[in-house]
Design an enzyme around this catalytic site. Structure first.
Site, mmCIF file in Angstrom:
data_model
loop_
_atom_site.group_PDB
_atom_site.id
_atom_site.type_symbol
_atom_site.label_atom_id
_atom_site.label_comp_id
_atom_site.label_asym_id
_atom_site.label_seq_id
_atom_site.Cartn_x
_atom_site.Cartn_y
_atom_site.Cartn_z
ATOM 1 N N CYS A 139 0.823 -1.216 0.000
ATOM 2 C CA CYS A 139 0.000 0.000 0.000
ATOM 3 C C CYS A 139 0.848 1.253 0.000
ATOM 4 C CB CYS A 139 -0.929 0.000 1.198
ATOM 5 S SG CYS A 139 -2.095 -1.343 1.131
ATOM 6 N N ASP A 140 1.944 1.251 -0.735
ATOM 7 C CA ASP A 140 2.742 2.464 -0.850
ATOM 8 C C ASP A 140 2.808 2.810 -2.325
ATOM 9 O OD1 ASP A 140 5.042 4.219 -1.224
ATOM 10 O OD2 ASP A 140 5.466 3.802 0.881
#
Ligand code: PLP
Length: 380
Positions: free
Chosen positions: A328-329
């Site tokens: 989730c980056d």
């Protein structure tokens, strides 16, 4: 890619144990690479750059083959020792060391250290009295796909005074080192650095100090998508450069291959987690894998290293995709500026094989960003 790796992955799948992503590294390829270096540069000692892949099986194979080791920390020194290397085969090649780590390395028997400034020489003179030091000089990374910038090394004009200081403080001023940039695709890049090294040798000889050794660094490439020259071409270019700049006073030489020793020995098996588009009429597909920048593919930073990605649908029609990792980056996108061509028929759940991943993957994998575990690794 080797048959042994394919057989290993097949066997795991048949046993129902395919989880992934995982790296599979074939030691036969590492052996061939080591012998290739030894043949291309027969009078040069090989110091394997442990950071590229410190798997115990790799280190003990290289110990058996006669390799020495370039290390950057106490843990890497301990890994090399645990694999059976004696301390006289270990170089502490990081120019940035805590004084207490220098003392610890000295206590473990290490006697060869890298420096690039007077302050580091002073630390070594205090913590490792009488040791050998070599001074790293700056080298612009032109031609390298993973250049090493200005972080390491000093201007060649400064190296003579750094080494003279080492001599004055009771150390053995041993030589000069450089690194022409990792994944260096141009064998002629060693020539300029050898010229600078020879000038330092002459300069110090005039001051009564005789240097012995040139450390030619790493930089030897592995094959990704583009072809690279053969290792013997690098050997020939280096031997020519040595003869040209040192004449009949050829110094002792060492090389520190990392990527060139293990890169092509490894393959990562990964899985397609999602294939999607950003709007109904957007032709560009986004292919999300279960591996990304945080669990093994950090060298896709700035899209510098482009790995070959094999799929079961290879040979069918392809179209450009953005390839991204699972975390989730938002920086966890592997290829976007230059989209990657993958088969149109590639589907969720498909396995892909990422080649040339034996170097700088397991060591760059985070301990668990987003709960994704570090890259699993098998050495066969
Ligand atoms: C990383 C490193 C190497 C290995 O470089 P490759 O390009 O992987 O061969 C060699 N020497 C030093 C000092 C390094 O830091």
């Amino acid at each position: 890619m080797t048959d042994r790796i394919l057989e290993f992955l097949d066997a795991r799948r048949r046993e129902g144990r395919d989880c992934g992503p995982c790296l599979v590294l074939d030691l036969d390829v590492v052996r061939d690479n080591y012998l290739g270096f030894a043949k291309a540069l027969p009078d040069t000692r090989v110091f394997y750059a442990v950071k590229a892949n410190p798997a115990p099986e790799v280190l003990s194979l290289l110990v058996r083959l006669g390799s020495c080791f370039d290390t950057a920390s106490i843990v890497e020194i301990e890994q090399a020792l645990a694999a059976g290397a004696t301390p006289d085969r270990i170089s502490y090649g990081n120019t940035i060391k805590k004084e207490r780590d220098i003392a610890r390395a000295f206590a473990l028997g290490v006697r060869l250290f890298a420096v690039d400034c007077v302050a580091e020489v002073e630390k070594i003179a205090r913590a490792a009295p009488g040791a050998k030091v070599f001074c790293r000089i700056l080298c612009d990374g032109t031609g390298a796909e993973w250049p090493l910038s200005r972080k390491f090394g000093c201007a060649p004009e400064m190296a003579a005074s750094v080494l003279e200081c080492a001599h004055r403080l009771g150390l053995a001023a041993h030589g000069v080192s450089f690194h022409v940039g990792s994944q260096q695709r141009n064998p002629r890049r060693w020539d300029g650095a050898l010229k600078a090294a020879a000038n330092i040798f002459r300069d110090l000889a005039e001051r009564g100090i005789n240097l012995q050794m040139v450390n030619l660094g790493g930089g030897f490439p592995t094959r990704y998508l583009k072809n690279v020259p053969a290792i013997r071409t690098y050997g020939q270019a280096i031997l020519r450069g040595l003869a040209k700049h040192f004449g009949n006073r050829i110094p002792e030489t060492i090389i520190e291959p990392g990527r060139g020793m293990v890169g092509n020995a490894g393959v990562i098996e990964a899985e397609v987690v999602l294939v999607s588009r950003k709007s109904e009429d957007d032709p560009l597909r986004w292919v999300y894998l279960d591996i990304g920048k945080f669990n093994g593919l950090a060298e896709t930073a700035d899209e510098m290293i482009r790995y070959p990605i094999r799929t079961e649908a290879d040979g069918a029609a392809t179209a450009p995709c953005v390839v991204a990792g699972p975390s989730c980056d938002s920086i966890d996108v592997l290829y976007e500026k230059e989209p990657y061509f993958l088969p149109v028929s590639l589907e969720i759940g498909a396995k892909v094989l990422i080649e040339g991943t034996g170097a700088y993957t397991t060591t760059y994998s985070s301990v668990g960003f987003n709960g994704f575990p570090p890259l699993e690794s098998f050495v066969i």
